[in-house]
Design a protein around this motif. Structure first.
Motif, PDB file in Angstrom:
ATOM      1  N   ALA A   1      -9.960   0.970   3.855  1.00  0.00           N
ATOM      2  CA  ALA A   1     -11.311   1.507   4.037  1.00  0.00           C
ATOM      3  C   ALA A   1     -11.753   2.310   2.825  1.00  0.00           C
ATOM      4  O   ALA A   1     -12.914   2.228   2.398  1.00  0.00           O
ATOM      5  CB  ALA A   1     -11.355   2.379   5.299  1.00  0.00           C
ATOM      6  N   ILE A   2     -10.826   3.066   2.237  1.00  0.00           N
ATOM      7  CA  ILE A   2     -11.158   3.852   1.051  1.00  0.00           C
ATOM      8  C   ILE A   2     -11.444   2.933  -0.139  1.00  0.00           C
ATOM      9  O   ILE A   2     -12.420   3.128  -0.876  1.00  0.00           O
ATOM     10  CB  ILE A   2     -10.001   4.818   0.701  1.00  0.00           C
ATOM     11  N   ALA A   3     -10.605   1.923  -0.319  1.00  0.00           N
ATOM     12  CA  ALA A   3     -10.804   0.986  -1.422  1.00  0.00           C
ATOM     13  C   ALA A   3     -12.151   0.285  -1.301  1.00  0.00           C
ATOM     14  O   ALA A   3     -12.872   0.104  -2.293  1.00  0.00           O
ATOM     15  CB  ALA A   3      -9.668  -0.035  -1.454  1.00  0.00           C
ATOM     16  N   GLU A   4     -12.508  -0.102  -0.081  1.00  0.00           N
ATOM     17  CA  GLU A   4     -13.786  -0.778   0.147  1.00  0.00           C
ATOM     18  C   GLU A   4     -14.957   0.167  -0.101  1.00  0.00           C
ATOM     19  O   GLU A   4     -15.984  -0.233  -0.671  1.00  0.00           O
ATOM     20  CB  GLU A   4     -13.839  -1.313   1.583  1.00  0.00           C
ATOM     21  N   ALA A   5     -14.817   1.441   0.311  1.00  0.00           N
ATOM     22  CA  ALA A   5     -15.882   2.422   0.097  1.00  0.00           C
ATOM     23  C   ALA A   5     -16.109   2.666  -1.387  1.00  0.00           C
ATOM     24  O   ALA A   5     -17.255   2.749  -1.848  1.00  0.00           O
ATOM     25  CB  ALA A   5     -15.533   3.734   0.799  1.00  0.00           C
ATOM     26  N   VAL A   6     -15.025   2.780  -2.150  1.00  0.00           N
ATOM     27  CA  VAL A   6     -15.147   3.004  -3.596  1.00  0.00           C
ATOM     28  C   VAL A   6     -15.819   1.804  -4.258  1.00  0.00           C
ATOM     29  O   VAL A   6     -16.721   1.957  -5.100  1.00  0.00           O
ATOM     30  CB  VAL A   6     -13.757   3.257  -4.224  1.00  0.00           C
ATOM     31  N   LYS A   7     -15.399   0.604  -3.872  1.00  0.00           N
ATOM     32  CA  LYS A   7     -15.983  -0.614  -4.442  1.00  0.00           C
ATOM     33  C   LYS A   7     -17.482  -0.684  -4.163  1.00  0.00           C
ATOM     34  O   LYS A   7     -18.292  -0.956  -5.062  1.00  0.00           O
ATOM     35  CB  LYS A   7     -15.277  -1.831  -3.849  1.00  0.00           C
ATOM     36  N   GLU A   8     -17.865  -0.413  -2.908  1.00  0.00           N
ATOM     37  CA  GLU A   8     -19.274  -0.462  -2.530  1.00  0.00           C
ATOM     38  C   GLU A   8     -20.084   0.620  -3.231  1.00  0.00           C
ATOM     39  O   GLU A   8     -21.204   0.370  -3.703  1.00  0.00           O
ATOM     40  CB  GLU A   8     -19.413  -0.317  -1.011  1.00  0.00           C
ATOM     41  N   ALA A   9     -19.531   1.829  -3.305  1.00  0.00           N
ATOM     42  CA  ALA A   9     -20.240   2.947  -3.931  1.00  0.00           C
ATOM     43  C   ALA A   9     -20.482   2.686  -5.413  1.00  0.00           C
ATOM     44  O   ALA A   9     -21.546   3.001  -5.954  1.00  0.00           O
ATOM     45  CB  ALA A   9     -19.474   4.242  -3.730  1.00  0.00           C
ATOM     46  N   LYS A  10     -19.498   2.100  -6.074  1.00  0.00           N
ATOM     47  CA  LYS A  10     -19.649   1.781  -7.498  1.00  0.00           C
ATOM     48  C   LYS A  10     -20.670   0.672  -7.718  1.00  0.00           C
ATOM     49  O   LYS A  10     -21.597   0.797  -8.534  1.00  0.00           O
ATOM     50  CB  LYS A  10     -18.301   1.345  -8.089  1.00  0.00           C
ATOM     51  N   LYS A  11     -20.489  -0.421  -6.992  1.00  0.00           N
ATOM     52  CA  LYS A  11     -21.284  -1.621  -7.232  1.00  0.00           C
ATOM     53  C   LYS A  11     -22.713  -1.501  -6.728  1.00  0.00           C
ATOM     54  O   LYS A  11     -23.667  -1.856  -7.431  1.00  0.00           O
ATOM     55  CB  LYS A  11     -20.597  -2.817  -6.569  1.00  0.00           C
ATOM     56  N   ASP A  12     -22.862  -1.019  -5.484  1.00  0.00           N
ATOM     57  CA  ASP A  12     -24.180  -1.045  -4.842  1.00  0.00           C
ATOM     58  C   ASP A  12     -24.961   0.257  -4.965  1.00  0.00           C
ATOM     59  O   ASP A  12     -26.178   0.263  -4.784  1.00  0.00           O
ATOM     60  CB  ASP A  12     -24.028  -1.385  -3.354  1.00  0.00           C
ATOM     61  N   MET A  13     -24.259   1.364  -5.255  1.00  0.00           N
ATOM     62  CA  MET A  13     -24.932   2.666  -5.274  1.00  0.00           C
ATOM     63  C   MET A  13     -24.917   3.336  -6.648  1.00  0.00           C
ATOM     64  O   MET A  13     -25.594   4.339  -6.847  1.00  0.00           O
ATOM     65  CB  MET A  13     -24.282   3.602  -4.239  1.00  0.00           C
ATOM     66  N   GLY A  14     -24.136   2.799  -7.548  1.00  0.00           N
ATOM     67  CA  GLY A  14     -24.077   3.375  -8.880  1.00  0.00           C
ATOM     68  C   GLY A  14     -23.373   4.713  -8.964  1.00  0.00           C
ATOM     69  O   GLY A  14     -23.657   5.520  -9.857  1.00  0.00           O
ATOM     70  N   VAL A  15     -22.418   4.950  -8.075  1.00  0.00           N
ATOM     71  CA  VAL A  15     -21.664   6.206  -8.089  1.00  0.00           C
ATOM     72  C   VAL A  15     -20.560   6.123  -9.148  1.00  0.00           C
ATOM     73  O   VAL A  15     -19.876   5.106  -9.272  1.00  0.00           O
ATOM     74  CB  VAL A  15     -21.043   6.495  -6.707  1.00  0.00           C
ATOM     75  N   THR A  16     -20.393   7.197  -9.898  1.00  0.00           N
ATOM     76  CA  THR A  16     -19.314   7.301 -10.881  1.00  0.00           C
ATOM     77  C   THR A  16     -18.209   8.181 -10.309  1.00  0.00           C
ATOM     78  O   THR A  16     -18.478   9.268  -9.792  1.00  0.00           O
ATOM     79  CB  THR A  16     -19.823   7.911 -12.197  1.00  0.00           C
ATOM     80  N   PHE A  17     -16.971   7.704 -10.414  1.00  0.00           N
ATOM     81  CA  PHE A  17     -15.823   8.449  -9.911  1.00  0.00           C
ATOM     82  C   PHE A  17     -15.092   9.092 -11.083  1.00  0.00           C
ATOM     83  O   PHE A  17     -14.808   8.432 -12.084  1.00  0.00           O
ATOM     84  CB  PHE A  17     -14.891   7.523  -9.121  1.00  0.00           C
ATOM     85  N   HIS A  18     -14.786  10.380 -10.949  1.00  0.00           N
ATOM     86  CA  HIS A  18     -14.206  11.147 -12.042  1.00  0.00           C
ATOM     87  C   HIS A  18     -12.829  11.683 -11.663  1.00  0.00           C
ATOM     88  O   HIS A  18     -12.657  12.296 -10.601  1.00  0.00           O
ATOM     89  CB  HIS A  18     -15.104  12.347 -12.381  1.00  0.00           C
ATOM     90  N   GLU A  19     -11.836  11.460 -12.511  1.00  0.00           N
ATOM     91  CA  GLU A  19     -10.532  12.086 -12.341  1.00  0.00           C
ATOM     92  C   GLU A  19     -10.628  13.544 -12.801  1.00  0.00           C
ATOM     93  O   GLU A  19     -11.376  13.858 -13.735  1.00  0.00           O
ATOM     94  CB  GLU A  19      -9.471  11.345 -13.138  1.00  0.00           C
ATOM     95  N   VAL A  20      -9.862  14.413 -12.147  1.00  0.00           N
ATOM     96  CA  VAL A  20      -9.982  15.856 -12.378  1.00  0.00           C
ATOM     97  C   VAL A  20      -8.605  16.466 -12.592  1.00  0.00           C
ATOM     98  O   VAL A  20      -7.644  16.097 -11.915  1.00  0.00           O
ATOM     99  CB  VAL A  20     -10.666  16.533 -11.174  1.00  0.00           C
ATOM    100  N   ASP A  21      -8.523  17.407 -13.517  1.00  0.00           N
ATOM    101  CA  ASP A  21      -7.318  18.225 -13.660  1.00  0.00           C
ATOM    102  C   ASP A  21      -7.340  19.257 -12.543  1.00  0.00           C
ATOM    103  O   ASP A  21      -8.162  20.171 -12.535  1.00  0.00           O
ATOM    104  CB  ASP A  21      -7.321  18.918 -15.026  1.00  0.00           C
ATOM    105  N   LYS A  22      -6.447  19.107 -11.574  1.00  0.00           N
ATOM    106  CA  LYS A  22      -6.472  19.975 -10.401  1.00  0.00           C
ATOM    107  C   LYS A  22      -5.911  21.373 -10.668  1.00  0.00           C
ATOM    108  O   LYS A  22      -6.097  22.283  -9.859  1.00  0.00           O
ATOM    109  CB  LYS A  22      -5.699  19.313  -9.255  1.00  0.00           C
ATOM    110  N   GLY A  23      -5.220  21.551 -11.789  1.00  0.00           N
ATOM    111  CA  GLY A  23      -4.592  22.833 -12.088  1.00  0.00           C
ATOM    112  C   GLY A  23      -5.528  24.024 -11.973  1.00  0.00           C
ATOM    113  O   GLY A  23      -5.224  24.994 -11.250  1.00  0.00           O
ATOM    114  N   PRO A  24      -6.674  24.036 -12.661  1.00  0.00           N
ATOM    115  CA  PRO A  24      -7.583  25.180 -12.578  1.00  0.00           C
ATOM    116  C   PRO A  24      -8.120  25.427 -11.167  1.00  0.00           C
ATOM    117  O   PRO A  24      -8.349  26.583 -10.777  1.00  0.00           O
ATOM    118  CB  PRO A  24      -8.720  24.787 -13.525  1.00  0.00           C
ATOM    119  N   PHE A  25      -8.303  24.365 -10.404  1.00  0.00           N
ATOM    120  CA  PHE A  25      -8.766  24.510  -9.026  1.00  0.00           C
ATOM    121  C   PHE A  25      -7.677  25.175  -8.176  1.00  0.00           C
ATOM    122  O   PHE A  25      -7.959  26.077  -7.380  1.00  0.00           O
ATOM    123  CB  PHE A  25      -9.131  23.143  -8.439  1.00  0.00           C
TER     124      PHE A  25
END
Length: 339
Positions: free
Chosen positions: A286-310
């Protein structure tokens, strides 16, 4: 006369719906008649396509199989029998046998559940799974018996991250002056303040229009919020800070549980654990499908984050909650030992 008849029919229907555990002969769940079939009514507020519903359906199938047809589960999805809170109240008095509830919603009933609402309790997904299947969590499940229910198992709901309208959140400093919708729990407000953002509490159903009108600049959830909630139509940045992992918990009424035989209880526990394993790949899909749809159909950009400061920004929260709730400290120590 018609009014009296109408009232009588309504009362009868309510009684039929709210009987959480029954047998085909009308006896109690623990009855031993050869022809008895124990019926357990399970209600939740998700649709029939949701991965948790599919796991609960498998849970029911396994119970029927393991009991050789002597037990069955009737599932009422889509909030047919009320909201999550209403169903839990019915369950406490034995009106419904089982339900699924967010661990965060169980904090009023057992202090230990606050541990799951805190940021960066788990190092990664494997650590989350190991912790959730530990003896410490099994003991927590039993802590609410006198409150009317106990836990049986859990389902993952993934990691929650920030998604925003016009810029990614790559560092806590990116949250300064940014209004983020959070769930209505004190720990979520405390987390946002520790990170430097502005927490805004509101119902989930209001998030889409609030993003559109810029009442809020973003929200936090897992990737499916972008597609199922259509938030990706407005919020174009999803930042993988993965601050919390809050599981769903399957709970059963104490009254119903206490009425079952030892064999019936064992069947439920085995089926519950197997349904959790069944759910894991469904969730990943379900997560893989959501990411695929969000990228392709909605133009969402996914960003990797350095979690250390958080992690550093919210580290004191774990100490503070541990001091306030001894049960939380005990769980956090137990989880830490499993890293």
């Amino acid at each position: 006369m018609k009014k009296i008849l109408s009232i009588g029919i309504t009362v009868s229907l309510l009684v039929m719906l709210l009987m959480g555990c029954s047998s085909d002969t009308g006896e109690t769940a623990g009855s031993k008649g050869a022809d008895d079939v124990v019926t357990l009514r399970l209600a939740h507020n998700l649709n029939e396509q949701h991965t948790v519903h599919l796991a609960l359906a498998e849970f029911g199938r396994l119970i029927g199989e393991k009991s050789e047809g002597n037990m069955k589960v009737e599932i009422y999805p889509n909030a047919q029998l009320g909201s999550e809170e209403q169903v839990l109240e019915q369950l406490q008095v034995g009106g419904i046998a089982m339900t699924k509830v967010s661990a965060a919603a169980l904090t009023p009933y057992a202090d230990g559940y606050n541990a799951f609402t805190l940021p960066y309790v788990f190092a990664d997904e494997d650590h989350f799974f190991t912790s959730m299947e530990s003896d410490a969590v099994k003991e927590l499940y039993q802590d609410t018996h006198d409150k009317g229910f106990i836990g049986l198992t859990y389902y993952t709901s993934g990691a929650r991250s920030f998604y925003t309208v016009d810029k990614p959140i790559l560092h806590p400093s990116d949250l300064r002056g940014v209004k983020i919708r959070v769930m209505g729990f004190q720990s979520q407000t405390d987390m946002m303040q520790a990170l430097g953002g502005t927490p805004v509490g509101m119902p989930y159903g209001d998030v889409y229009t609030s993003l559109q009108s810029r009442v809020i600049d973003g929200a936090e959830s897992n990737e499916t919020a972008l597609t199922n909630g259509k938030h990706g139509e407005v919020a174009k940045h999803f930042s993988y800070d993965e601050h919390t992992m809050i599981p769903d918990i399957v709970v059963i009424s104490s009254k119903v549980w206490d009425s079952l035989t030892a064999e019936q209880k064992a069947i439920l526990q085995e089926a519950a654990v197997e349904s959790t394993e069944y759910h894991k790949p469904l969730w990943n899909e379900a997560i893989a499908e959501a990411v695929k749809e969000a990228k392709k159909d909605m133009g969402v950009t996914f960003h990797e984050v350095d979690k250390g400061p958080f992690r550093e920004a919210v580290a004191s929260m774990l100490d503070e909650y541990g001091k306030k709730y001894p049960e939380v400290k005990s769980l956090l120590d137990s989880f830490k030992a499993l890293e």
